[in-house]
Design a protein around this motif. Sequence first.
Motif, short mmCIF file in Angstrom:
data_model
loop_
_atom_site.label_atom_id
_atom_site.label_comp_id
_atom_site.label_asym_id
_atom_site.label_seq_id
_atom_site.Cartn_x
_atom_site.Cartn_y
_atom_site.Cartn_z
N LEU A 9 43.84 29.71 38.69
CA LEU A 9 43.88 31.16 38.57
C LEU A 9 44.93 31.59 37.55
O LEU A 9 44.67 32.45 36.69
CB LEU A 9 44.18 31.79 39.93
CG LEU A 9 44.30 33.32 39.97
CD1 LEU A 9 43.01 33.97 39.48
CD2 LEU A 9 44.64 33.80 41.37
N LEU A 10 46.11 31.00 37.64
CA LEU A 10 47.19 31.35 36.71
C LEU A 10 46.81 30.98 35.27
O LEU A 10 47.08 31.76 34.33
CB LEU A 10 48.48 30.64 37.11
CG LEU A 10 49.13 31.13 38.42
CD1 LEU A 10 50.37 30.29 38.73
CD2 LEU A 10 49.50 32.60 38.33
N LEU A 11 46.20 29.82 35.09
CA LEU A 11 45.80 29.40 33.75
C LEU A 11 44.80 30.39 33.15
O LEU A 11 44.89 30.75 31.96
CB LEU A 11 45.20 28.00 33.80
CG LEU A 11 44.69 27.44 32.46
CD1 LEU A 11 45.82 27.36 31.44
CD2 LEU A 11 44.05 26.07 32.66
N GLY A 12 43.83 30.83 33.96
CA GLY A 12 42.85 31.78 33.46
C GLY A 12 43.48 33.10 33.05
O GLY A 12 43.17 33.64 31.97
N LEU A 13 44.39 33.60 33.88
CA LEU A 13 45.06 34.87 33.56
C LEU A 13 45.96 34.73 32.33
O LEU A 13 45.98 35.61 31.45
CB LEU A 13 45.88 35.34 34.76
CG LEU A 13 45.08 35.73 36.00
CD1 LEU A 13 46.01 36.08 37.16
CD2 LEU A 13 44.16 36.92 35.70
N TRP A 146 31.45 36.38 48.45
CA TRP A 146 32.17 36.27 47.18
C TRP A 146 31.23 35.92 46.04
O TRP A 146 31.44 36.36 44.90
CB TRP A 146 33.29 35.24 47.31
CG TRP A 146 34.30 35.65 48.34
CD1 TRP A 146 34.47 35.12 49.58
CD2 TRP A 146 35.24 36.72 48.23
NE1 TRP A 146 35.46 35.79 50.25
CE2 TRP A 146 35.96 36.77 49.45
CE3 TRP A 146 35.55 37.62 47.22
CZ2 TRP A 146 36.96 37.70 49.68
CZ3 TRP A 146 36.56 38.55 47.45
CH2 TRP A 146 37.25 38.58 48.66
N GLU A 147 30.20 35.16 46.35
CA GLU A 147 29.17 34.89 45.35
C GLU A 147 28.44 36.18 44.99
O GLU A 147 28.13 36.43 43.82
CB GLU A 147 28.20 33.85 45.90
CG GLU A 147 27.23 33.28 44.87
CD GLU A 147 26.40 32.15 45.44
OE1 GLU A 147 25.18 32.15 45.20
OE2 GLU A 147 26.97 31.27 46.12
N TYR A 152 27.64 41.17 41.39
CA TYR A 152 27.67 42.62 41.22
C TYR A 152 28.74 43.08 40.23
O TYR A 152 28.55 44.07 39.51
CB TYR A 152 27.93 43.31 42.56
CG TYR A 152 26.80 43.17 43.56
CD1 TYR A 152 25.50 43.49 43.21
CD2 TYR A 152 27.05 42.73 44.86
CE1 TYR A 152 24.46 43.36 44.13
CE2 TYR A 152 26.02 42.60 45.79
CZ TYR A 152 24.73 42.92 45.42
OH TYR A 152 23.71 42.79 46.33
N ALA A 153 29.89 42.40 40.18
CA ALA A 153 31.03 42.89 39.40
C ALA A 153 30.71 43.14 37.92
O ALA A 153 31.08 44.19 37.38
CB ALA A 153 32.21 41.92 39.54
N PRO A 154 30.03 42.20 37.22
CA PRO A 154 29.74 42.49 35.80
C PRO A 154 28.88 43.73 35.61
O PRO A 154 29.09 44.51 34.67
CB PRO A 154 29.00 41.22 35.33
CG PRO A 154 29.47 40.15 36.25
CD PRO A 154 29.63 40.84 37.59
N THR A 155 27.90 43.91 36.50
CA THR A 155 27.04 45.09 36.38
C THR A 155 27.82 46.37 36.67
O THR A 155 27.64 47.39 35.97
CB THR A 155 25.86 44.98 37.36
OG1 THR A 155 25.17 43.76 37.12
CG2 THR A 155 24.90 46.16 37.18
N ILE A 156 28.69 46.33 37.68
CA ILE A 156 29.53 47.50 37.95
C ILE A 156 30.46 47.77 36.77
O ILE A 156 30.75 48.92 36.43
CB ILE A 156 30.36 47.29 39.24
CG1 ILE A 156 29.44 47.02 40.44
CG2 ILE A 156 31.24 48.51 39.52
CD1 ILE A 156 28.51 48.15 40.78
N GLY A 157 30.92 46.69 36.12
CA GLY A 157 31.75 46.86 34.93
C GLY A 157 30.99 47.58 33.82
O GLY A 157 31.56 48.42 33.11
N LEU A 198 36.44 34.54 36.93
CA LEU A 198 37.75 33.93 37.17
C LEU A 198 38.14 33.92 38.65
O LEU A 198 38.97 33.12 39.05
CB LEU A 198 38.83 34.68 36.39
CG LEU A 198 38.84 34.49 34.88
CD1 LEU A 198 39.93 35.35 34.25
CD2 LEU A 198 39.06 33.03 34.51
N ILE A 199 37.53 34.82 39.43
CA ILE A 199 37.95 34.96 40.83
C ILE A 199 36.79 34.77 41.80
O ILE A 199 36.76 33.83 42.59
CB ILE A 199 38.64 36.33 41.06
CG1 ILE A 199 39.85 36.47 40.14
CG2 ILE A 199 39.06 36.47 42.53
CD1 ILE A 199 40.53 37.82 40.23
N PHE A 200 35.82 35.68 41.77
CA PHE A 200 34.81 35.73 42.82
C PHE A 200 33.93 34.48 42.89
O PHE A 200 33.80 33.87 43.96
CB PHE A 200 33.94 36.98 42.67
CG PHE A 200 34.70 38.27 42.77
CD1 PHE A 200 35.77 38.39 43.64
CD2 PHE A 200 34.35 39.36 42.00
CE1 PHE A 200 36.48 39.59 43.74
CE2 PHE A 200 35.04 40.57 42.09
CZ PHE A 200 36.11 40.68 42.95
#
Length: 246
Positions: A9-13, A146-147, A152-157, A198-200
């Motif tokens: 997670l830290l590496l991605g951020l 979480w899957e 959903y997250a990209p579409t909400i973005g 990176l997360i979900f």
Amino acid sequence: MDVISVAGLLLGLVAIIGGQLLEGGHIGSLIQPTAFMIVVGGTFGAVMLQSPWRTFKQGLAMTVWVIKPPVPPLDDLIAQVVSWSQIARKEGLLTLENKMASQPDPYLRKAMQLLVDGVEPERIREVMEIDIHTWEVEMKQASKIWEAAGGYAPTIGIIGAVMGLIHVMENLSDPSKLGAGIAVAFVATIYGVGSANLIFLPMAKKLQANITRLVAVRDMLLDGIVAIAHGDNPRIIESRLQGYIV
């Protein structure tokens, strides 16, 4: 603690923020409360809509497994099963009833109850395999929230981006308001795609891997209980269960 999860997670951020800085950008330009509210609120709203409350609550509770996964002490469990087999061979199955009362795991307690009751070995396996399957399905359904969030997250973005652009179009006559609308538009897309990848989605895969490992532990314990019911030699049982350790 699962160090590789924290490091990943830290590496991605760091990679994203570092890239922003190397390109001459500012960290502050990635911080947009409005975009965050749209993406996070919209994503979890959609997940809540598709999920039963029990599944959603279980999925949230499992989040801690990403950082601190459940790691059953396999060597201790094998030693415990072997000691039960020794007691059963010397004193009979009924003597295990005292051990059953102090067993905190309801799955193992149920298996021991069947064993003490003198149920046939194959019948024990049949009953407990249903229990394992039911538990696995329930846990994997919980992890899939979480899957779903990752889907959903990209579409909400994108919705957030369109809303930002609408705000821009409504204020073309006022240049002072254009910057905020454009920032929300692009940052919302970053939040949506970034949080998903990176997360979900990685969280969902990590939780499912933990569930698979716990199912293997239950299979191991079931093999041990069935072997005791068959009256197998404790050394054979120990050797068989050691095969589950990778």
